[in-house]
Scaffold this motif. Structure first.
Motif, PDB file in Angstrom:
ATOM      1  N   ALA A 107       0.830  -1.206   0.000  1.00  0.00           N
ATOM      2  CA  ALA A 107       0.000   0.000   0.000  1.00  0.00           C
ATOM      3  C   ALA A 107       0.868   1.261   0.000  1.00  0.00           C
ATOM      4  CB  ALA A 107      -0.936  -0.006   1.209  1.00  0.00           C
ATOM      5  N   TRP A 108       1.874   1.295   0.848  1.00  0.00           N
ATOM      6  CA  TRP A 108       2.751   2.470   0.895  1.00  0.00           C
ATOM      7  C   TRP A 108       3.606   2.560  -0.362  1.00  0.00           C
ATOM      8  CZ3 TRP A 108       2.277   6.483   3.934  1.00  0.00           C
ATOM      9  CH2 TRP A 108       1.572   6.343   5.138  1.00  0.00           C
ATOM     10  N   ARG A 109       3.950   1.423  -0.932  1.00  0.00           N
ATOM     11  CA  ARG A 109       4.710   1.418  -2.185  1.00  0.00           C
ATOM     12  C   ARG A 109       3.869   2.013  -3.316  1.00  0.00           C
ATOM     13  NH1 ARG A 109       9.190  -0.790  -4.484  1.00  0.00           N
ATOM     14  NH2 ARG A 109       9.003  -2.048  -6.377  1.00  0.00           N
ATOM     15  N   ILE A 110       2.600   1.635  -3.360  1.00  0.00           N
ATOM     16  CA  ILE A 110       1.690   2.208  -4.357  1.00  0.00           C
ATOM     17  C   ILE A 110       1.509   3.705  -4.115  1.00  0.00           C
ATOM     18  CG2 ILE A 110      -0.717   2.237  -5.114  1.00  0.00           C
ATOM     19  CD1 ILE A 110      -0.772  -0.803  -4.707  1.00  0.00           C
ATOM     20  N   ALA A 111       1.392   4.103  -2.851  1.00  0.00           N
ATOM     21  CA  ALA A 111       1.217   5.522  -2.532  1.00  0.00           C
ATOM     22  C   ALA A 111       2.404   6.342  -3.030  1.00  0.00           C
ATOM     23  CB  ALA A 111       1.040   5.701  -1.030  1.00  0.00           C
ATOM     24  N   ARG A 112       3.622   5.860  -2.768  1.00  0.00           N
ATOM     25  CA  ARG A 112       4.807   6.579  -3.248  1.00  0.00           C
ATOM     26  C   ARG A 112       4.803   6.669  -4.776  1.00  0.00           C
ATOM     27  NH1 ARG A 112       7.376   3.432   0.863  1.00  0.00           N
ATOM     28  NH2 ARG A 112       8.093   1.921  -0.707  1.00  0.00           N
TER      29      ARG A 112
ATOM     30  N   LEU B   5      -3.605   8.165   6.356  1.00  0.00           N
ATOM     31  CA  LEU B   5      -3.646   6.814   6.917  1.00  0.00           C
ATOM     32  C   LEU B   5      -4.805   6.713   7.889  1.00  0.00           C
ATOM     33  CD1 LEU B   5      -2.479   3.982   7.408  1.00  0.00           C
ATOM     34  CD2 LEU B   5      -0.932   5.002   9.104  1.00  0.00           C
ATOM     35  N   LEU B   6      -5.800   5.899   7.540  1.00  0.00           N
ATOM     36  CA  LEU B   6      -6.943   5.662   8.421  1.00  0.00           C
ATOM     37  C   LEU B   6      -6.646   4.424   9.244  1.00  0.00           C
ATOM     38  CD1 LEU B   6      -9.854   6.311   9.303  1.00  0.00           C
ATOM     39  CD2 LEU B   6     -10.651   4.910   7.395  1.00  0.00           C
ATOM     40  N   LYS B   7      -6.576   4.577  10.567  1.00  0.00           N
ATOM     41  CA  LYS B   7      -6.206   3.473  11.456  1.00  0.00           C
ATOM     42  C   LYS B   7      -6.921   3.638  12.786  1.00  0.00           C
ATOM     43  CE  LYS B   7      -2.135   5.988  13.169  1.00  0.00           C
ATOM     44  NZ  LYS B   7      -0.676   5.972  13.357  1.00  0.00           N
ATOM     45  N   ARG B   8      -6.738   2.665  13.646  1.00  0.00           N
ATOM     46  CA  ARG B   8      -7.336   2.751  14.987  1.00  0.00           C
ATOM     47  C   ARG B   8      -6.711   3.904  15.764  1.00  0.00           C
ATOM     48  NH1 ARG B   8      -6.150  -1.864  18.272  1.00  0.00           N
ATOM     49  NH2 ARG B   8      -4.613  -2.567  16.770  1.00  0.00           N
TER      50      ARG B   8
ATOM     51  N   VAL C 153      -3.944   9.810  -1.885  1.00  0.00           N
ATOM     52  CA  VAL C 153      -4.035   8.383  -1.562  1.00  0.00           C
ATOM     53  C   VAL C 153      -4.523   8.231  -0.131  1.00  0.00           C
ATOM     54  CG1 VAL C 153      -2.762   6.216  -1.302  1.00  0.00           C
ATOM     55  CG2 VAL C 153      -2.179   7.783  -3.174  1.00  0.00           C
ATOM     56  N   VAL C 154      -5.495   7.334   0.048  1.00  0.00           N
ATOM     57  CA  VAL C 154      -6.010   7.008   1.379  1.00  0.00           C
ATOM     58  C   VAL C 154      -5.696   5.531   1.644  1.00  0.00           C
ATOM     59  CG1 VAL C 154      -8.060   6.759   2.830  1.00  0.00           C
ATOM     60  CG2 VAL C 154      -7.839   8.721   1.272  1.00  0.00           C
ATOM     61  N   ILE C 155      -4.974   5.273   2.721  1.00  0.00           N
ATOM     62  CA  ILE C 155      -4.651   3.906   3.129  1.00  0.00           C
ATOM     63  C   ILE C 155      -5.471   3.575   4.363  1.00  0.00           C
ATOM     64  CG2 ILE C 155      -2.841   2.352   3.960  1.00  0.00           C
ATOM     65  CD1 ILE C 155      -0.814   4.048   2.412  1.00  0.00           C
ATOM     66  N   VAL C 156      -6.216   2.487   4.316  1.00  0.00           N
ATOM     67  CA  VAL C 156      -7.017   2.042   5.465  1.00  0.00           C
ATOM     68  C   VAL C 156      -6.354   0.782   6.023  1.00  0.00           C
ATOM     69  CG1 VAL C 156      -9.297   1.393   6.306  1.00  0.00           C
ATOM     70  CG2 VAL C 156      -9.076   2.922   4.321  1.00  0.00           C
ATOM     71  N   ASP C 157      -5.799   0.884   7.221  1.00  0.00           N
ATOM     72  CA  ASP C 157      -5.046  -0.222   7.815  1.00  0.00           C
ATOM     73  C   ASP C 157      -5.526  -0.445   9.251  1.00  0.00           C
ATOM     74  OD1 ASP C 157      -3.209  -2.161   8.403  1.00  0.00           O
ATOM     75  OD2 ASP C 157      -1.438  -0.899   8.152  1.00  0.00           O
TER      76      ASP C 157
ATOM     77  N   GLY D 100     -12.543  13.264  -6.763  1.00  0.00           N
ATOM     78  CA  GLY D 100     -11.649  13.198  -7.908  1.00  0.00           C
ATOM     79  C   GLY D 100     -10.189  13.072  -7.491  1.00  0.00           C
ATOM     80  N   GLY D 101      -9.453  12.207  -8.208  1.00  0.00           N
ATOM     81  CA  GLY D 101      -8.020  12.072  -7.974  1.00  0.00           C
ATOM     82  C   GLY D 101      -7.633  11.282  -6.740  1.00  0.00           C
ATOM     83  N   VAL D 102      -8.614  10.636  -6.080  1.00  0.00           N
ATOM     84  CA  VAL D 102      -8.325   9.896  -4.842  1.00  0.00           C
ATOM     85  C   VAL D 102      -8.300   8.393  -5.137  1.00  0.00           C
ATOM     86  CG1 VAL D 102      -9.091   9.359  -2.502  1.00  0.00           C
ATOM     87  CG2 VAL D 102      -9.344  11.679  -3.403  1.00  0.00           C
ATOM     88  N   THR D 103      -7.266   7.724  -4.638  1.00  0.00           N
ATOM     89  CA  THR D 103      -7.170   6.267  -4.714  1.00  0.00           C
ATOM     90  C   THR D 103      -7.238   5.715  -3.297  1.00  0.00           C
ATOM     91  OG1 THR D 103      -5.780   6.367  -6.700  1.00  0.00           O
ATOM     92  CG2 THR D 103      -5.768   4.308  -5.456  1.00  0.00           C
ATOM     93  N   PHE D 104      -8.199   4.812  -3.053  1.00  0.00           N
ATOM     94  CA  PHE D 104      -8.357   4.169  -1.747  1.00  0.00           C
ATOM     95  C   PHE D 104      -7.653   2.816  -1.773  1.00  0.00           C
ATOM     96  CE2 PHE D 104     -11.905   7.093  -1.988  1.00  0.00           C
ATOM     97  CZ  PHE D 104     -12.022   7.601  -0.700  1.00  0.00           C
ATOM     98  N   LEU D 105      -6.809   2.570  -0.777  1.00  0.00           N
ATOM     99  CA  LEU D 105      -6.108   1.295  -0.628  1.00  0.00           C
ATOM    100  C   LEU D 105      -6.542   0.679   0.703  1.00  0.00           C
ATOM    101  CD1 LEU D 105      -2.551   2.522  -1.712  1.00  0.00           C
ATOM    102  CD2 LEU D 105      -4.251   1.353  -3.143  1.00  0.00           C
ATOM    103  N   LEU D 106      -7.408  -0.332   0.638  1.00  0.00           N
ATOM    104  CA  LEU D 106      -7.962  -0.957   1.832  1.00  0.00           C
ATOM    105  C   LEU D 106      -7.195  -2.245   2.132  1.00  0.00           C
ATOM    106  CD1 LEU D 106     -10.253   0.957   0.836  1.00  0.00           C
ATOM    107  CD2 LEU D 106     -11.882  -0.690   1.767  1.00  0.00           C
ATOM    108  N   ILE D 107      -6.522  -2.276   3.255  1.00  0.00           N
ATOM    109  CA  ILE D 107      -5.820  -3.481   3.696  1.00  0.00           C
ATOM    110  C   ILE D 107      -6.812  -4.333   4.480  1.00  0.00           C
ATOM    111  CG2 ILE D 107      -3.965  -4.340   5.180  1.00  0.00           C
ATOM    112  CD1 ILE D 107      -2.566  -1.599   4.598  1.00  0.00           C
ATOM    113  N   ALA D 108      -6.985  -5.590   4.052  1.00  0.00           N
ATOM    114  CA  ALA D 108      -7.981  -6.462   4.684  1.00  0.00           C
ATOM    115  C   ALA D 108      -7.365  -7.820   4.971  1.00  0.00           C
ATOM    116  CB  ALA D 108      -9.206  -6.609   3.787  1.00  0.00           C
TER     117      ALA D 108
END
Length: 371
Positions: free
Chosen positions: A61-66, A111-114, A150-154, A176-184
């Motif tokens: 996810a972080w690799r894609i974000a970079r 980064l969306l996290k607890r 980029v939004v990463i949900v971890d 617009g222009g936002v990519t969501f990366l959901l780690i599941a």
């Protein structure tokens, strides 16, 4: 304790943070799938990164974000036309965006996290609606700047129902222009509507060679990566935990204890039980429950598929071949695996004495071997 003092729920203790891990090992297929979508203009706004815990989903996810945040945005080809199609997700470590990501100060990534619990004394058990509200503020404030975000949900399967519904609305009408990366880790726990709005990238478990390389990169090199890969189920995160807790030696001691079954070495059994007693040994208690569960699972499989290869401890194959020689024995061990697993979870939940719980498991396994 302030919120800043709480541990990061997205980082494995003893390992670098995923955003600081430069290379993803053993997941070339997942990387190639994402790169193909990017190069062919089919970049989906929502991606779900699935697979067992600890195999590199957050690192990807972080690799894609970079990668995304260092690529030119659509319509900004410039004087010399569009750049050539990239062949990998590699990025220049000296790029300003990459440096800001490592510093945790890149404004284009969220980064969306607890977060902390209500009293800010510990981490919340799940991702709550307040954290999604912070995400909405980020999307609103950053929209004026344009460009990719980029939004990463971890991890996405840690959201409670209110947070999940709030995120679903963003996926249904993505900015617009936002990519969501959901780690599941367990995608079945997510709302079906969330799953249906994401494209899946499935990550695989790691073999011994990839495990050795991944552990070396994390600074946790192992003497026996093949055994560690077997015990960890191909999960780098779990392998690092096992390394930190000396899990290979503990599993070898467990195999040695059961090598004499149906005779029981009472002194060794009592020593094992006493080693998990007390609050200071909580991590070792959890480790021993996990290793016992793994031993029974491998024992059950032996009766059907033969002794495990490779061995996770010296002499393991011979012990399992003797205790589980046929499918009938495998069925018996599988039933015990299920019942003891349920008993261990219950005992952990109601705070039973750790030493007594471990000793009870040893006695049950000994009794089964006598039969």
């Amino acid at each position: 304790m302030s919120a800043a003092d709480l541990p990061d729920p997205t980082q494995v203790e003893g390992a670098p943070h995923p955003r600081d891990t430069a290379r993803l090992i053993g997941q070339t297929r997942a990387e190639a799938d994402f790169l193909e979508a990017f190069n062919t203009g089919r970049l989906h706004h929502g991606w779900m990164l699935t697979g067992p815990r600890g195999v590199g989903k957050a690192t990807l996810a972080w690799r894609i974000a970079r990668f995304l945040l260092t690529r030119p945005t659509p319509g900004s080809a410039g004087l010399f036309g569009a750049p050539p199609a990239p062949h990998s997700l590699d990025t220049d470590p000296d790029h300003p965006v990459v440096r800001r990501i490592h510093a945790g100060s890149e404004p284009g990534v969220f980064l969306l996290k607890r977060g902390p619990n209500d009293k800010e004394t510990a981490l919340s058990a799940d991702i709550r609606i307040d954290e999604v509200r912070k995400l909405k503020s980020f999307l609103h404030l950053s929209s004026a700047e344009g460009g990719r975000r980029v939004v990463i949900v971890d991890a996405a399967d840690e959201m409670n129902i209110q947070a999940a519904n709030a995120l679903l609305k963003l996926l249904e009408e993505p900015p617009g222009g936002v990519t969501f990366l959901l780690i599941a880790h367990q995608p079945a726990r997510l709302l079906p509507t969330i799953r249906s709005r994401c494209r899946e990238l499935r990550l695989a478990t790691l073999g011994p060679q990839d495990m050795a390389a991944a552990l070396a990169q994390a600074g946790a090199a192992a003497e026996d990566p093949a055994a560690l890969a077997a015990l960890s189920g191909g999960s780098v995160g779990e392998a690092i935990r096992l390394t930190n807790l000396d899990g290979l030696r503990s599993y070898a001691a467990l195999v040695a204890l059961y090598a004499r079954l149906p005779q029981m070495d009472r002194i060794a059994a009592l020593s094992l039980a006493e080693s998990v007693a007390g609050k200071a040994n909580e991590a070792r208690f959890d480790l021993m429950l996990g290793l016992s569960d793994l031993f029974l699972a491998r024992l059950a499989r032996t009766g059907v598929a033969g002794p495990p290869t490779p061995e996770a401890a010296p002499g393991e194959a011979a012990v399992m071949a003797r205790l589980s020689p046929d499918p009938a024995a495998a069925l018996k061990w599988a039933a015990l695996h299920q019942s003891l697993g349920a008993r261990a979870r219950h005992g952990r939940a109601v705070n039973l004495d750790p030493a007594a719980l471990v000793m009870d498991m040893v006695l049950e396994i000994t009794a089964a071997a006598s039969g």
